[in-house]
Write an enzyme that holds these catalytic residues in place. Structure first.
Site, PDB file in Angstrom:
ATOM      1  N   LYS A  75       0.851  -1.203   0.000  1.00 32.30           N
ATOM      2  CA  LYS A  75       0.000   0.000   0.000  1.00 32.30           C
ATOM      3  C   LYS A  75       0.879   1.243   0.000  1.00 32.30           C
ATOM      4  O   LYS A  75       1.891   1.291   0.705  1.00 32.30           O
ATOM      5  CB  LYS A  75      -0.917  -0.035   1.222  1.00 32.30           C
ATOM      6  CG  LYS A  75      -1.989   1.063   1.253  1.00 32.30           C
ATOM      7  CD  LYS A  75      -2.895   0.885   2.477  1.00 32.30           C
ATOM      8  CE  LYS A  75      -4.013   1.908   2.534  1.00 32.30           C
ATOM      9  NZ  LYS A  75      -4.892   1.718   3.705  1.00 32.30           N
ATOM     10  N   SER A 150      -9.881   1.550   2.769  1.00 27.84           N
ATOM     11  CA  SER A 150      -9.053   2.366   1.918  1.00 27.84           C
ATOM     12  C   SER A 150      -7.958   1.592   1.182  1.00 27.84           C
ATOM     13  O   SER A 150      -7.356   2.118   0.245  1.00 27.84           O
ATOM     14  CB  SER A 150      -8.383   3.452   2.757  1.00 27.84           C
ATOM     15  OG  SER A 150      -7.489   2.868   3.693  1.00 27.84           O
ATOM     16  N   SER A 174      -9.949  -0.797   6.919  1.00 30.67           N
ATOM     17  CA  SER A 174      -9.409  -0.627   5.567  1.00 30.67           C
ATOM     18  C   SER A 174      -8.721  -1.832   4.966  1.00 30.67           C
ATOM     19  O   SER A 174      -8.391  -1.809   3.779  1.00 30.67           O
ATOM     20  CB  SER A 174      -8.448   0.548   5.535  1.00 30.67           C
ATOM     21  OG  SER A 174      -9.185   1.726   5.471  1.00 30.67           O
TER      22      SER A 174
HETATM   23  N1  GLN Z   1     -13.332   3.776   6.470  1.00 28.01           N
HETATM   24  C1  GLN Z   1     -12.601   4.151   7.653  1.00 28.01           C
HETATM   25  C2  GLN Z   1     -12.175   5.592   7.550  1.00 28.01           C
HETATM   26  O1  GLN Z   1     -12.433   6.159   6.551  1.00 28.01           O
HETATM   27  C3  GLN Z   1     -11.445   3.243   7.854  1.00 28.01           C
HETATM   28  C4  GLN Z   1     -10.223   3.672   7.140  1.00 28.01           C
HETATM   29  C5  GLN Z   1      -9.037   2.825   7.483  1.00 28.01           C
HETATM   30  O2  GLN Z   1      -9.148   1.782   8.113  1.00 28.01           O
HETATM   31  N2  GLN Z   1      -7.872   3.336   7.127  1.00 28.01           N
HETATM   32  O3  GLN Z   1     -11.623   6.146   8.445  1.00 28.01           O
END
Ligand code: GLN
Length: 471
Positions: A75, A150, A174
């Site tokens: 990532k 994400s 994410s």
């Molecule tokens: N969807 C969550 C957020 O937007 C989780 C994001 C993540 O785990 N990085 O914060």
């Protein structure tokens, strides 16, 4: 092509394939598929070829390491020395780290071949991977749909056969959400189990580097290699690297206990999700599970608590991008730098979260929001501890809905945040969770079911997951 690393390794050991050949297959898939899926933001073919050739030599001379020849995508918020690390943001578009994240260092030391950097929601903020400054990632199963976020690029790269496995990061789901939407396995380990050194911070008390694979075994191999204490991370747990692969295939105990939510707390789920959830529960019973119902006392507080703590930490972490020390530098008409850099460099979701985070931390509202959220977080933690005193694992869907269409939830941030209802609690409590591909929706899109376990119980979690998916 089957892209299981475990199978590749057996074939490589039998000399029926090579690391170099396998890498070339992945590289041609990337060339063919990435322009439409947009899963990888950069590839490092030359370095990967050099690493694959060393891996072939090591298989030849009997010095193969645990991940020898495993082709991995990382990532793009995980630092790679000498390779651009953008965080999906214009503000870091040309940022090249001078060091490797500990997880990357460990990947290389274990013989992995890093093939490229995966697209993501800007600074890992999002649930659909539509917030990347470099364009949305598309779901490889059906390109009209989101891959989840994400870490959507990491999940899509594995699902689209661009690599064996991938690293992502999970602050509130994410890794598990995109794993569910793309039909692959994705695990978020216990907080502190994998070093955060070199992971660009979003919500530091929630962030954890997670692993994607096409099977539980590949995911476990990747996790084992990057886990373990690191003195570069002050919150790293004082444990040796885990060896979950060793016990992965052990038979399950004759009886083990699975906690489930009462049906009333699953009401917001779509019918497709509920069908696969019930089928998964039945399968666990046939494996010997004793089922106990556990009502989550603070279910309605999960999303608010998470979004207060995550945005507060994000506002603080992102204050370093001021146009002076890191990344892009813009100069406004009046010669001013910081506001110009931040308003042009950050996308709208990141700016929204910085605003919310600074609001909940402001002197007039600190106690009402931030302190309150910390107290609720402790109650959520206590509730988890009580549950795991009587249960081995906790079963929930990974997401309340199947993958949705690109653009469908973009105008409604709250609907987007609600996608995280089943994932954020693991980060608030710090426990590990894994999303497993357990079925499909009526329109043929992947659905993931989630198992969580007590702190540092990854070996048990993966053992049960292994038997559950029947790998
Ligand atoms: N969807 C969550 C957020 O937007 C989780 C994001 C993540 O785990 N990085 O914060």
């Amino acid at each position: 092509m089957n892209t299981s690393y475990t199978q590749f390794r057996t074939e490589r050991e039998a000399n029926t394939t090579t690391c170099a050949k396998t890498l070339e297959t992945f590289l041609s898939t990337i060339d063919a598929v990435n322009p439409s899926i947009n899963a990888l933001l950069s590839t490092s073919a030359d370095e990967a070829r050099a690493a694959a050739s060393e891996s072939d030599q090591r298989f030849q001379n009997g010095t193969a390491r645990p991940l020898e020849g495993m082709v991995v995508a990382v990532k793009d918020n995980i630092s790679t020395k000498g390779t651009r690390t953008t965080c999906g943001s214009k503000i870091l578009e040309n940022f090249v780290p001078v060091y490797d994240a500990t997880a990357v260092q460990r990947l290389k030391a274990a013989g992995a071949v890093i093939v490229g950097k995966a697209n993501l929601d800007e600074f890992a903020m999002g649930s659909s991977n539509e917030n990347s400054a470099f364009g949305a990632v598309k779901n490889p199963v059906n390109q009209e749909y989101v891959p989840g976020g994400s870490s959507g690029g990491s999940a899509a790269a594995v699902a689209a056969k661009m690599c064996h496995t991938a690293l992502g990061s999970d602050t509130g789901g994410s890794v598990r959400t995109p794993a569910a939407f793309c039909g692959v396995v994705g695990m978020k380990p216990t907080y502190g189990r994998v070093s955060r050194y070199g992971l660009v911070a979003y919500g530091s008390s929630l962030d954890q580097i997670g692993q994607f694979g096409t099977s539980v075994e590949d995911t476990a191999r990747l996790y084992d290699a990057v886990s373990g204490f690191d003195d570069h991370d002050a919150t790293s747990a004082h444990y040796e690297p885990h060896n979950t692969v060793q016990s992965l295939k052990n038979p399950l105990p004759a009886s083990f206990t699975v906690a489930v939510l009462p049906e009333s707390q699953l009401q917001g789920c779509s019918e497709d999700v509920l069908n696969v959830y019930h089928a998964t529960l039945e399968r666990l019973k046939t494996l010997g599970a004793k089922v106990v119902s556990h009502e989550m006392k603070y279910m309605s507080a999960l999303i608010p608590t998470y979004y207060i703590i995550a945005t507060a930490e994000a506002a603080s972490n992102l204050s370093r991008y001021d146009g002076v020390r890191y990344g892009a530098r813009k100069i406004g008409a009046d010669g001013e730098v910081t506001t110009a850099t931040r308003s042009q460099g950050f996308g709208s979701e990141v700016r929204r979260r910085i605003m919310i985070g600074n609001y909940v931390l402001s002197s007039g509202y600190y106690d009402a929001y931030y302190t309150k959220a910390l107290k609720v977080r402790r109650l959520i933690y206590n509730d988890y501890k009580a549950m795991f005193a009587e249960a081995d694992v906790f079963l929930m869907p990974a997401t309340p809905t199947p993958p949705f269409k690109l653009g469908e939830k973009l105008a409604d941030p709250l609907a987007m945040y609600l996608e995280d209802i089943f994932t954020v609690s693991a980060n608030l409590a710090g426990v590990p969770g894994i999303s497993l591909p357990m079925g499909t929706s009526t329109n043929g899109l992947p659905l993931g079911m989630q198992l969580q376990a007590n702190h540092f119980d990854e070996a048990k979690l993966l053992n049960i997951a292994y038997h559950l998916v029947g790998a």
